[in-house]
Design an enzyme around this catalytic site. Sequence first.
Site, PDB file in Angstrom:
ATOM      1  N   LYS A   4     -16.461   0.152  -4.765  1.00 50.67           N
ATOM      2  CA  LYS A   4     -16.015   0.074  -3.366  1.00 50.67           C
ATOM      3  C   LYS A   4     -14.698   0.845  -3.184  1.00 50.67           C
ATOM      4  CE  LYS A   4     -18.274  -4.404  -2.593  1.00 50.67           C
ATOM      5  NZ  LYS A   4     -18.072  -5.802  -2.144  1.00 50.67           N
ATOM      6  N   TYR A  41     -25.795  -4.014   4.450  1.00 50.42           N
ATOM      7  CA  TYR A  41     -25.451  -5.435   4.561  1.00 50.42           C
ATOM      8  C   TYR A  41     -26.181  -6.072   5.742  1.00 50.42           C
ATOM      9  CZ  TYR A  41     -21.619  -5.338   1.086  1.00 50.42           C
ATOM     10  OH  TYR A  41     -20.867  -5.269  -0.068  1.00 50.42           O
ATOM     11  N   PHE A  73     -17.010 -12.666   9.179  1.00 54.37           N
ATOM     12  CA  PHE A  73     -16.148 -11.765   8.387  1.00 54.37           C
ATOM     13  C   PHE A  73     -16.670 -10.327   8.357  1.00 54.37           C
ATOM     14  CE2 PHE A  73     -19.026 -13.946   5.386  1.00 54.37           C
ATOM     15  CZ  PHE A  73     -19.663 -12.865   4.778  1.00 54.37           C
ATOM     16  N   ARG A  90     -25.416  -8.318 -12.415  1.00 54.07           N
ATOM     17  CA  ARG A  90     -24.759  -9.349 -11.591  1.00 54.07           C
ATOM     18  C   ARG A  90     -23.813 -10.178 -12.455  1.00 54.07           C
ATOM     19  NH1 ARG A  90     -24.481  -9.409  -6.028  1.00 54.07           N
ATOM     20  NH2 ARG A  90     -24.336 -11.669  -6.064  1.00 54.07           N
ATOM     21  N   THR A 123     -18.807 -13.472  -6.416  1.00 56.55           N
ATOM     22  CA  THR A 123     -18.369 -12.741  -5.207  1.00 56.55           C
ATOM     23  C   THR A 123     -16.874 -12.926  -4.960  1.00 56.55           C
ATOM     24  OG1 THR A 123     -20.552 -13.086  -4.241  1.00 56.55           O
ATOM     25  CG2 THR A 123     -18.780 -12.504  -2.719  1.00 56.55           C
ATOM     26  N   ARG A 142     -15.158  -8.184 -11.635  1.00 53.92           N
ATOM     27  CA  ARG A 142     -14.316  -8.788 -10.583  1.00 53.92           C
ATOM     28  C   ARG A 142     -13.256  -9.709 -11.185  1.00 53.92           C
ATOM     29  NH1 ARG A 142     -19.407  -9.940  -6.495  1.00 53.92           N
ATOM     30  NH2 ARG A 142     -19.307  -7.959  -5.352  1.00 53.92           N
ATOM     31  N   ASN A 155     -13.107  -6.880  -3.624  1.00 58.46           N
ATOM     32  CA  ASN A 155     -13.687  -7.261  -4.923  1.00 58.46           C
ATOM     33  C   ASN A 155     -14.309  -6.082  -5.688  1.00 58.46           C
ATOM     34  OD1 ASN A 155     -15.925  -7.033  -3.332  1.00 58.46           O
ATOM     35  ND2 ASN A 155     -16.619  -9.144  -3.570  1.00 58.46           N
ATOM     36  N   HIS A 198     -19.979  -3.460  -6.052  1.00 63.27           N
ATOM     37  CA  HIS A 198     -21.210  -4.058  -5.516  1.00 63.27           C
ATOM     38  C   HIS A 198     -22.317  -3.933  -6.563  1.00 63.27           C
ATOM     39  CE1 HIS A 198     -24.646  -4.891  -2.899  1.00 63.27           C
ATOM     40  NE2 HIS A 198     -25.228  -3.884  -3.530  1.00 63.27           N
ATOM     41  N   GLU A 252     -32.062  -1.092  -1.584  1.00 66.41           N
ATOM     42  CA  GLU A 252     -30.764  -0.417  -1.540  1.00 66.41           C
ATOM     43  C   GLU A 252     -30.839   0.991  -2.157  1.00 66.41           C
ATOM     44  OE1 GLU A 252     -28.020  -3.237  -3.288  1.00 66.41           O
ATOM     45  OE2 GLU A 252     -28.383  -4.670  -1.672  1.00 66.41           O
TER      46      GLU A 252
HETATM   47  N1  UDP Z   1     -17.338 -10.842   1.766  1.00 66.25           N
HETATM   48  C1  UDP Z   1     -16.130 -11.150   2.360  1.00 66.25           C
HETATM   49  N2  UDP Z   1     -15.887 -12.445   2.706  1.00 66.25           N
HETATM   50  C2  UDP Z   1     -16.757 -13.446   2.477  1.00 66.25           C
HETATM   51  C3  UDP Z   1     -18.000 -13.121   1.890  1.00 66.25           C
HETATM   52  C4  UDP Z   1     -18.261 -11.798   1.539  1.00 66.25           C
HETATM   53  O1  UDP Z   1     -15.315 -10.269   2.564  1.00 66.25           O
HETATM   54  O2  UDP Z   1     -16.463 -14.610   2.812  1.00 66.25           O
HETATM   55  C5  UDP Z   1     -17.632  -9.439   1.393  1.00 66.25           C
HETATM   56  C6  UDP Z   1     -17.370  -9.169  -0.092  1.00 66.25           C
HETATM   57  O3  UDP Z   1     -16.870  -7.827  -0.196  1.00 66.25           O
HETATM   58  C7  UDP Z   1     -18.742  -9.270  -0.688  1.00 66.25           C
HETATM   59  C8  UDP Z   1     -19.585  -8.647   0.423  1.00 66.25           C
HETATM   60  O4  UDP Z   1     -19.010  -9.139   1.616  1.00 66.25           O
HETATM   61  O5  UDP Z   1     -18.849  -8.563  -1.915  1.00 66.25           O
HETATM   62  C9  UDP Z   1     -21.048  -9.002   0.377  1.00 66.25           C
HETATM   63  O6  UDP Z   1     -21.195 -10.403   0.306  1.00 66.25           O
HETATM   64  P1  UDP Z   1     -22.297 -11.072  -0.629  1.00 66.25           P
HETATM   65  O7  UDP Z   1     -22.375 -12.518  -0.257  1.00 66.25           O
HETATM   66  O8  UDP Z   1     -23.549 -10.274  -0.559  1.00 66.25           O
HETATM   67  O9  UDP Z   1     -21.627 -10.997  -2.080  1.00 66.25           O
HETATM   68  P2  UDP Z   1     -21.930 -10.041  -3.333  1.00 66.25           P
HETATM   69  O10 UDP Z   1     -23.409  -9.821  -3.391  1.00 66.25           O
HETATM   70  O11 UDP Z   1     -21.162  -8.769  -3.116  1.00 66.25           O
HETATM   71  O12 UDP Z   1     -21.411 -10.806  -4.524  1.00 66.25           O
HETATM   72 MG    MG Z   2     -24.812  -9.295  -1.943  1.00 64.39          MG
END
Ligand code: UDP
Ligand code: MG
Length: 194
Positions: A53, A93, A101, A129, A135, A146, A156, A159, A170
């Site tokens: 990112k 997304y 958010f 993952r 996350t 992370r 974070n 992705h 994706e």
């Molecule tokens: N995100 C955020 N605030 C939140 C939840 C998610 O800023 O409360 C952002 C964060 O950058 C995250 C992305 O949105 O990586 C996508 O969220 P997801 O739940 O898909 O998490 P990931 O798959 O990236 O772990």
């Molecule tokens: Mg995700």
Amino acid sequence: MLQRRVFLRVLQHFYLGPNKSFPFGTFAAQKAGLRNKSTGPPASTERTFIAVKPDGVQRGLVGQIIQRFERRGFKLVGLKMLQVSKDLLSQHYCELTAKPFYPEVQAYMTSGPVIAMVWEGDNIVQTSRCMVGHTNPAQAQSGTIRGDFSLHVSRNVVHASDSLKGAQREIQLWFKDKDLLDWDCCYRTWTCQS
Ligand code: UDP
Ligand code: MG
């Protein structure tokens, strides 16, 4: 030259019999690291979408993040740097666009260059993952990307697709088929059984 040919013929006859020849073409292709186009990746092999990112790029973490996937034994099959448009991000997304958010996520993800990648390997969706971590970096374990490089959910650094279906969607969204390369990695037999 003629002597060499005769010598090879004698060797072939001796080792393989009168009607067979050594597969020099295959050796040459393997040496070049190229896989037969029609073969593609082995059936058990998965591909996933990984992105560094904008905060990861700005902080100079691209090399270290790529190194983790290489070190684990995964194979890079596609890579590009781009500034993400709002449209691409909303498709990426699509499950988050209604979240409160999302405007913050949009501002963050479109703020600077992103490194988009496709990685390949056995069980890579689940393993990547685990490598990326929770996350929310505050809950991410040390040793995860992370957990080692970030502090807050809004920054974070990386992705990773969360399912095989998500990975396929994706990859198609970010890459054209022609931009993904099938190639044989010389150490594959040392990271997998087959
Ligand atoms: N995100 C955020 N605030 C939140 C939840 C998610 O800023 O409360 C952002 C964060 O950058 C995250 C992305 O949105 O990586 C996508 O969220 P997801 O739940 O898909 O998490 P990931 O798959 O990236 O772990
Ligand atoms: Mg995700």
